[in-house]
Each structure stands twice: as structure tokens, then as C-alpha cells.
Design an enzyme around this catalytic site. Structure first.
Site, PDB file in Angstrom:
ATOM      1  N   ALA A  98       4.607   5.460  10.096  1.00  8.83           N
ATOM      2  CA  ALA A  98       3.486   5.029   9.275  1.00  8.83           C
ATOM      3  C   ALA A  98       3.592   5.659   7.905  1.00  8.83           C
ATOM      4  O   ALA A  98       4.068   6.776   7.755  1.00  8.83           O
ATOM      5  CB  ALA A  98       2.161   5.416   9.931  1.00  8.83           C
ATOM      6  N   LYS A  99       3.107   4.886   6.918  1.00  8.43           N
ATOM      7  CA  LYS A  99       3.163   5.368   5.539  1.00  8.43           C
ATOM      8  C   LYS A  99       2.417   6.692   5.408  1.00  8.43           C
ATOM      9  O   LYS A  99       2.850   7.596   4.733  1.00  8.43           O
ATOM     10  CB  LYS A  99       2.487   4.353   4.619  1.00  8.43           C
ATOM     11  CG  LYS A  99       3.266   3.071   4.468  1.00  8.43           C
ATOM     12  CD  LYS A  99       2.403   1.993   3.816  1.00  8.43           C
ATOM     13  CE  LYS A  99       3.061   0.638   3.956  1.00  8.43           C
ATOM     14  NZ  LYS A  99       2.159  -0.466   3.711  1.00  8.43           N
ATOM     15  N   ARG A 100       1.257   6.777   6.099  1.00  6.54           N
ATOM     16  CA  ARG A 100       0.445   7.977   5.909  1.00  6.54           C
ATOM     17  C   ARG A 100       1.113   9.235   6.462  1.00  6.54           C
ATOM     18  O   ARG A 100       0.786  10.337   6.077  1.00  6.54           O
ATOM     19  CB  ARG A 100      -0.949   7.787   6.517  1.00  6.54           C
ATOM     20  CG  ARG A 100      -0.942   7.532   7.997  1.00  6.54           C
ATOM     21  CD  ARG A 100      -2.350   7.341   8.555  1.00  6.54           C
ATOM     22  NE  ARG A 100      -2.286   6.926   9.930  1.00  6.54           N
ATOM     23  CZ  ARG A 100      -2.112   5.672  10.315  1.00  6.54           C
ATOM     24  NH1 ARG A 100      -2.026   4.713   9.422  1.00  6.54           N
ATOM     25  NH2 ARG A 100      -2.025   5.364  11.595  1.00  6.54           N
ATOM     26  N   THR A 132       0.832  -1.207   0.000  1.00 10.50           N
ATOM     27  CA  THR A 132       0.000   0.000   0.000  1.00 10.50           C
ATOM     28  C   THR A 132       0.865   1.255   0.000  1.00 10.50           C
ATOM     29  O   THR A 132       0.352   2.367   0.094  1.00 10.50           O
ATOM     30  CB  THR A 132      -0.914   0.029   1.245  1.00 10.50           C
ATOM     31  OG1 THR A 132      -0.079  -0.045   2.410  1.00 10.50           O
ATOM     32  CG2 THR A 132      -1.879  -1.139   1.258  1.00 10.50           C
TER      33      THR A 132
END
Ligand code: GLU
Length: 278
Positions: free
Chosen positions: A249-251, A12
Site C-alpha cells: 500500500a502507498k501509505r 494518489t
């Protein structure tokens, strides 16, 4: 018996130091014991996963110095296998179709005085479990989109435990998840089903993964018991945090391995930054 571990990222986004730590943890556990290390791409959710991230993950891991045994298993290439598991559960009356929209569930929860909460949020109130059989059949015949939920009260297996590294046996309480979704309207099977199926199929004996997934292990043990799969041992590790103590976190655009590499970091430097110095 030599151990088998795995790293099972969802494509993702790009890998960051938290992923590097998780991957190196699994890889080292296997290599130190002369065991097998597997790589699996958990791309079962078509709304969140992208093939370009899969390609980037394989490339980043190789750059980092990891090698894996056998072919990479890509979950989206095995949908009939997950379907067969759902069919087995269905045939035993342990699943039911859920036609509710997210909004309808929200409304129902808002109207109820005290909606019980599980590890993933408020529990599904059971609306579609109580549908009269003719209504259910009519909706299915009309092709109304539906998820498949586990009928937890029927499915429950008492007395389950799992072996956690350094902690011994931990008692499971899968009922906390309520009637969990095992197939979504927009994804053919849930993470919980696919991860337990694949760990069993691939002979994983030690699951190393972030501590955020420790509560899910209760549900994974239930699925293993229902489907006759062996229980691996588990070693949940702390999540890597940034200097402010926030989880990477990626976000939040945590520095990716790509960024570090572009900035001139070496694989050994990134392994050390990830908390796994050589
Ligand atoms: N695919 C999951 C993730 O990326 C990890 C699954 C697991 O290790 O059990 O969060």
C-alpha cells in the site's frame, strides 16, 4: 468480439509493484487476445489526487513497457458527463440530498443499538431520506452543502449477477451498501458512478482489478442496470503482498517503481518482481 481491458489507477501516490501487477495483468489479457488495452486516470477526488502523480504514472507505465490504445481518459476532465448520470437518477427519484456531517452520522450510529454494516462500514441510518420535503427544500434553497445518496430501497433491481472469470455467474446483493453516496460534498461524483460510466462509455468488456474491489461489483452491476449500461465480465486478482504477507500500500511506503528504477532495476526485472515475468 475482441476484448477491451483497462488499468484505472487513482493518482494518489506513486505506483508500486502491486500496481505494476494490476497494470500488466490487464495489458497481457488484452494483448494475448489481440484486444484493446485502455488507460484511465481516476482523479475524481480532488482531496486525494494530484496531477504530478498522474504524470508520474504515465511515465512509469511507459518505462515498464506498457502501451495503451487511444488517448488516456482523465476523469476530472469529464465532470458534466457524471453530472448528467446523477441527473438521470435524480429525475427518477432515486437520489436524495444528504446534509449530514460525518460527526452527525457517527453520533447517530453510536446512539443506535445495532447499526448494520456493509462492505464499506456501518450503513447510513437514513436520516436525510426521512427529511420532510419542505425542510429539504429549505436547506437546498439556503445552499447547505450536501452529498447525493442512492435511495437503495427504491433503486434495488432484483436478480442481478456478474460473470467472474473462472467462477461463473455470481449473485449480487447491492442492498448491502445501503444508501451509498454517489456525489460527495467535496467530490463531484463517486468512484462507483464514474467507474461504471467510463467502463460502459469506453466499451470495456473485461474488468481486471484487485480482489479488494470484488464486493463493489454488486453495486456496479446495480448502477449498470439502472443506467442501461452493458455488464462487462470481471476477473478479480489477488493483491500483491510484501514478504511478511502484508498488502502493498502507498501509505506503508511500499517500494515504488521509482525506487526500484533508481536502484538500477530494469523494466524486465521489475515485471518479474511484480509477478509477471516475460
Ligand atoms: N481507481 C481504482 C483504484 O485505483 C481502481 C478502479 C477499478 O479498477 O475499478 O483503486
Amino acid at each position: 468480439m475482441p476484448i477491451t481491458t483497462r488499468f484505472a489507477p487513482s493518482p494518489t501516490g506513486l505506483l508500486h509493484l502491486g500496481h505494476a501487477f494490476a497494470a500488466l495483468t490487464a495489458w497481457r489479457r488484452a494483448r494475448d487476445a489481440g484486444g484493446r488495452f485502455l488507460l484511465r486516470i481516476e482523479d475524481i477526488d480532488p482531496t486525494r489526487c494530484r496531477p504530478e502523480f498522474t504524470a508520474a504514472i504515465l511515465e512509469d507505465l511507459a518505462w515498464l513497457g506498457l502501451d495503451w490504445d487511444g488517448p488516456v481518459r482523465v476523469q476530472s476532465e469529464h465532470l458534466p458527463e457524471y453530472r448528467a448520470c446523477l441527473d438521470r437518477l435524480s429525475a427518477r427519484g432515486l437520489l436524495y440530498p444528504c446534509f449530514c456531517t460525518r460527526a452527525a452520522i457517527q453520533r447517530e450510529l453510536a446512539a443506535s443499538a445495532a447499526a448494520p454494516h456493509g462492505p464499506d462500514g456501518p450503513l447510513y441510518p437514513g436520516t436525510c431520506r426521512r427529511l420532510p420535503p419542505d425542510e429539504r427544500a429549505a436547506r437546498l434553497a439556503a445552499g447547505v452543502p450536501h452529498a447525493l445518496r442512492l435511495d437503495m430501497a427504491r433503486a434495488l433491481v432484483p436478480g442481478l449477477t456478474f460473470a467472474e472469470d473462472g467462477e461463473g455467474l455470481i449473485a449480487c446483493d447491492p442492498a448491502r451498501f445501503g444508501d451509498v453516496v454517489l456525489a460527495r460534498k467535496d467530490a463531484p461524483a463517486s468512484y462507483h458512478l464514474c467507474v461504471t460510466h467510463d467502463d460502459a462509455l469506453q466499451g470495456v468488456t473485461l474488468v481486471t482489478r484487485g480482489i479488494d474491489l470484488k464486493p463493489a461489483t454488486d453495486l456496479h452491476r446495480l448502477l449498470q442496470a439502472l443506467l442501461g449500461w452493458p455488464a462487462p465480465a470481471y476477473a478479480h486478482h489477488p493483491l500483491r503482498t510484501d514478504t511478511a504477507g502484508r498488502r502493498l500500500a502507498k501509505r506503508d511506503h511500499a517500494a515504488t517503481l521509482r525506487d526500484l528504477r533508481a536502484a538500477g532495476a530494469s523494466p524486465a526485472g521489475v515485471r518479474a518482481l511484480a509477478g509477471m515475468p516475460d
